[in-house]
Design a protein around this motif. Structure first.
Motif, PDB file in Angstrom:
ATOM      1  N   ARG A 167      -9.037   2.985  12.451  1.00 32.98           N
ATOM      2  CA  ARG A 167      -9.412   3.240  11.656  1.00 32.98           C
ATOM      3  C   ARG A 167      -9.281   4.556  11.506  1.00 32.98           C
ATOM      4  N   SER A 168      -8.874   5.435  12.066  1.00 33.63           N
ATOM      5  CA  SER A 168      -8.168   6.778  11.536  1.00 33.63           C
ATOM      6  C   SER A 168      -6.877   6.937  10.871  1.00 33.63           C
ATOM      7  N   ARG A 169      -7.658   7.609   9.065  1.00 33.60           N
ATOM      8  CA  ARG A 169      -6.635   8.472   8.584  1.00 33.60           C
ATOM      9  C   ARG A 169      -5.835   9.907   8.680  1.00 33.60           C
ATOM     10  N   ASP A 170      -6.391  10.362   9.631  1.00 36.67           N
ATOM     11  CA  ASP A 170      -5.626  11.062   9.835  1.00 36.67           C
ATOM     12  C   ASP A 170      -5.436  12.258  11.163  1.00 36.67           C
ATOM     13  N   THR A 171      -4.898  13.080  11.500  1.00 38.32           N
ATOM     14  CA  THR A 171      -4.964  13.233  13.221  1.00 38.32           C
ATOM     15  C   THR A 171      -6.496  13.744  13.605  1.00 38.32           C
ATOM     16  N   LEU A 172      -7.243  13.949  13.013  1.00 39.69           N
ATOM     17  CA  LEU A 172      -8.203  14.830  13.157  1.00 39.69           C
ATOM     18  C   LEU A 172      -8.778  13.571  13.515  1.00 39.69           C
ATOM     19  N   GLU A 173      -9.093  12.116  13.005  1.00 39.75           N
ATOM     20  CA  GLU A 173      -9.746  11.214  12.862  1.00 39.75           C
ATOM     21  C   GLU A 173      -8.847  10.153  15.065  1.00 39.75           C
ATOM     22  N   ASN A 174      -7.661  10.471  14.430  1.00 36.55           N
ATOM     23  CA  ASN A 174      -7.437   9.646  15.977  1.00 36.55           C
ATOM     24  C   ASN A 174      -8.028  10.596  16.766  1.00 36.55           C
ATOM     25  N   ALA A 175      -7.945  11.187  16.966  1.00 34.56           N
ATOM     26  CA  ALA A 175      -8.444  12.163  18.254  1.00 34.56           C
ATOM     27  C   ALA A 175      -9.765  11.384  18.364  1.00 34.56           C
ATOM     28  N   ALA A 176     -10.919  11.777  17.236  1.00 28.91           N
ATOM     29  CA  ALA A 176     -12.344  11.420  17.513  1.00 28.91           C
ATOM     30  C   ALA A 176     -12.891  10.451  17.606  1.00 28.91           C
ATOM     31  N   PHE A 177     -11.792   9.237  17.157  1.00 25.48           N
ATOM     32  CA  PHE A 177     -11.720   7.811  17.424  1.00 25.48           C
ATOM     33  C   PHE A 177     -11.630   7.457  19.139  1.00 25.48           C
ATOM     34  N   THR A 179     -11.142   9.034  21.549  1.00 28.64           N
ATOM     35  CA  THR A 179     -12.016   9.750  22.353  1.00 28.64           C
ATOM     36  C   THR A 179     -12.819   9.138  22.907  1.00 28.64           C
ATOM     37  N   ALA A 180     -13.523   8.532  21.624  1.00 20.91           N
ATOM     38  CA  ALA A 180     -14.879   7.570  22.059  1.00 20.91           C
ATOM     39  C   ALA A 180     -14.500   6.086  22.919  1.00 20.91           C
ATOM     40  N   MET A 181     -13.076   5.625  21.960  1.00 22.02           N
ATOM     41  CA  MET A 181     -13.311   4.623  23.020  1.00 22.02           C
ATOM     42  C   MET A 181     -13.069   4.559  24.433  1.00 22.02           C
ATOM     43  N   LEU A 182     -11.582   5.735  24.613  1.00 25.29           N
ATOM     44  CA  LEU A 182     -11.364   6.153  25.734  1.00 25.29           C
ATOM     45  C   LEU A 182     -12.605   6.526  26.720  1.00 25.29           C
ATOM     46  N   ARG A 183     -13.396   7.388  26.779  1.00 27.57           N
ATOM     47  CA  ARG A 183     -14.574   8.091  27.387  1.00 27.57           C
ATOM     48  C   ARG A 183     -15.518   6.087  27.324  1.00 27.57           C
ATOM     49  N   LYS A 184     -15.674   5.086  26.843  1.00 26.67           N
ATOM     50  CA  LYS A 184     -16.747   3.794  27.363  1.00 26.67           C
ATOM     51  C   LYS A 184     -15.807   3.672  28.468  1.00 26.67           C
ATOM     52  N   ASP A 185     -14.463   4.166  29.035  1.00 26.62           N
ATOM     53  CA  ASP A 185     -13.886   3.495  29.938  1.00 26.62           C
ATOM     54  C   ASP A 185     -13.334   4.559  31.161  1.00 26.62           C
ATOM     55  N   PRO A 200       1.247  20.549  18.751  1.00 26.35           N
ATOM     56  CA  PRO A 200       0.460  21.387  18.549  1.00 26.35           C
ATOM     57  C   PRO A 200      -0.911  21.730  17.831  1.00 26.35           C
ATOM     58  N   ARG A 201      -0.799  20.636  16.476  1.00 25.82           N
ATOM     59  CA  ARG A 201      -1.972  20.282  15.918  1.00 25.82           C
ATOM     60  C   ARG A 201      -3.061  19.249  16.435  1.00 25.82           C
ATOM     61  N   SER A 202      -1.704  18.495  16.703  1.00 28.50           N
ATOM     62  CA  SER A 202      -2.618  17.390  18.098  1.00 28.50           C
ATOM     63  C   SER A 202      -3.391  17.401  19.216  1.00 28.50           C
ATOM     64  N   ARG A 203      -2.688  18.536  20.048  1.00 29.80           N
ATOM     65  CA  ARG A 203      -3.073  19.492  21.319  1.00 29.80           C
ATOM     66  C   ARG A 203      -4.772  19.530  21.164  1.00 29.80           C
ATOM     67  N   MET A 204      -4.290  20.167  19.659  1.00 30.43           N
ATOM     68  CA  MET A 204      -5.586  21.013  19.551  1.00 30.43           C
ATOM     69  C   MET A 204      -7.166  20.144  18.723  1.00 30.43           C
ATOM     70  N   VAL A 205      -7.242  19.589  18.212  1.00 32.47           N
ATOM     71  CA  VAL A 205      -7.884  18.616  18.266  1.00 32.47           C
ATOM     72  C   VAL A 205      -7.909  17.405  18.795  1.00 32.47           C
ATOM     73  N   PHE A 206      -7.542  17.135  19.903  1.00 31.65           N
ATOM     74  CA  PHE A 206      -7.817  16.290  21.133  1.00 31.65           C
ATOM     75  C   PHE A 206      -8.414  16.618  22.568  1.00 31.65           C
ATOM     76  N   ALA A 207      -7.554  17.963  22.430  1.00 34.55           N
ATOM     77  CA  ALA A 207      -8.743  19.064  23.267  1.00 34.55           C
ATOM     78  C   ALA A 207     -10.318  19.914  22.574  1.00 34.55           C
ATOM     79  N   HIS A 208     -10.359  19.798  21.592  1.00 30.70           N
ATOM     80  CA  HIS A 208     -11.530  19.684  20.818  1.00 30.70           C
ATOM     81  C   HIS A 208     -12.801  18.456  21.256  1.00 30.70           C
ATOM     82  N   ALA A 209     -12.226  17.290  20.955  1.00 28.29           N
ATOM     83  CA  ALA A 209     -12.765  16.249  20.847  1.00 28.29           C
ATOM     84  C   ALA A 209     -13.365  15.997  22.406  1.00 28.29           C
ATOM     85  N   GLY A 210     -12.978  16.410  23.463  1.00 24.86           N
ATOM     86  CA  GLY A 210     -13.448  16.985  24.507  1.00 24.86           C
ATOM     87  C   GLY A 210     -12.726  15.995  26.129  1.00 24.86           C
TER      88      GLY A 210
END
Length: 259
Positions: A167-177, A179-185, A200-210
């Protein structure tokens, strides 16, 4: 900001188009203010020449790539999953029956993800949306970048894929969506696979997502500009300059947006 970059053609604010615009402005100034016109046009021409070389591109590539480092011991990273991010696609590839396939940047990421999976045995999540129509009219459907990546991993690399985030359209949504899938498991710590300039940009948003992020970058270009050919203008030099500047702008904006 990145939506803004996409909305107004990226070429207008990134090289080479922005440099051609600078040269044009200089030529327009030349008639009335010759000295100022020569300076502006000359600056644009000089920057165009420099940024068209891989040596010139490395001025922007190296700072980005030095923000991360190659992963030397993935088996000891303590990760629970591998997340590989989408890049681009080749649409309607005739040799694949008109299906969309990952472009060469995405394939480099997939190859490294497959390498890591074989070394670690970890499950893989592929992340990327931006749907497009499949080529086969009889089975026309929306496919996501993540689906095309999963197909390549399974069929071309012989590697299983557990999760597809489409569903993601950019790196920020890559991280948000993702993370939601992975946390379920119960996944909290990941190996994050993307190319070194995007890390650098990817690491930042995935860490921010938790998530706890272990960087697994691939495609390092900055230290390759060593031969005399690195000072010759080329399409590859401009491509690297364009990509590095795009990532630097995106990184600055994401730092403002997510802190």
């Amino acid at each position: 900001m990145l939506d803004f970059l996409n909305a107004i053609p990226r070429g207008l604010i990134l090289p080479p188009a922005n440099l051609f615009l600078l040269i044009l402005i200089g030529l327009l100034l030349w008639r009335r203010w010759p000295r100022a016109g020569r300076i502006v046009a000359g600056t644009g021409l000089a920057l165009l020449a420099i940024l068209s070389t891989t040596a010139g591109a490395s001025l922007f590539v190296r700072p980005l790539e030095r923000m991360s480092a190659p992963l030397l011991a993935p088996e000891r990273a303590g990760a629970q999953a591998i997340v590989v991010l989408a890049a681009g696609r080749l649409q309607d590839a005739p040799e694949y029956g008109g299906q969309d396939i990952p472009d060469y940047v995405a394939l480099a990421r997939l190859r490294y993800a497959a390498h890591l999976q074989r070394r670690t045995g970890l499950p893989i999540l592929v992340s990327g949306g931006v749907g497009a129509k499949a080529g086969d009219a009889a089975a026309s459907r929306e496919i996501a970048l993540g689906e095309a990546m999963a197909t390549a991993l399974r069929e071309d690399f012989g590697v299983p894929v557990r999760w597809i985030e489409g569903r993601s359209r950019d790196t920020l949504e890559n991280a948000a969506f993702s993370t939601a899938m992975l946390r379920k498991d119960g996944v909290r710590r990941i190996l994050l696979v993307t190319d070194a300039m995007h890390m650098p940009r990817s690491r930042m948003v995935f860490a921010h997502a938790g998530l706890e992020v272990v960087e697994a970058p691939t495609m390092f270009f900055g230290d390759q500009a060593r031969s005399s050919g690195a000072f010759v203008p080329s399409a590859e030099g401009m491509r690297r300059s364009w990509y590095a500047l795009y990532e630097l702008i995106g990184l600055a904006w994401y730092r403002v947006r997510v802190g």
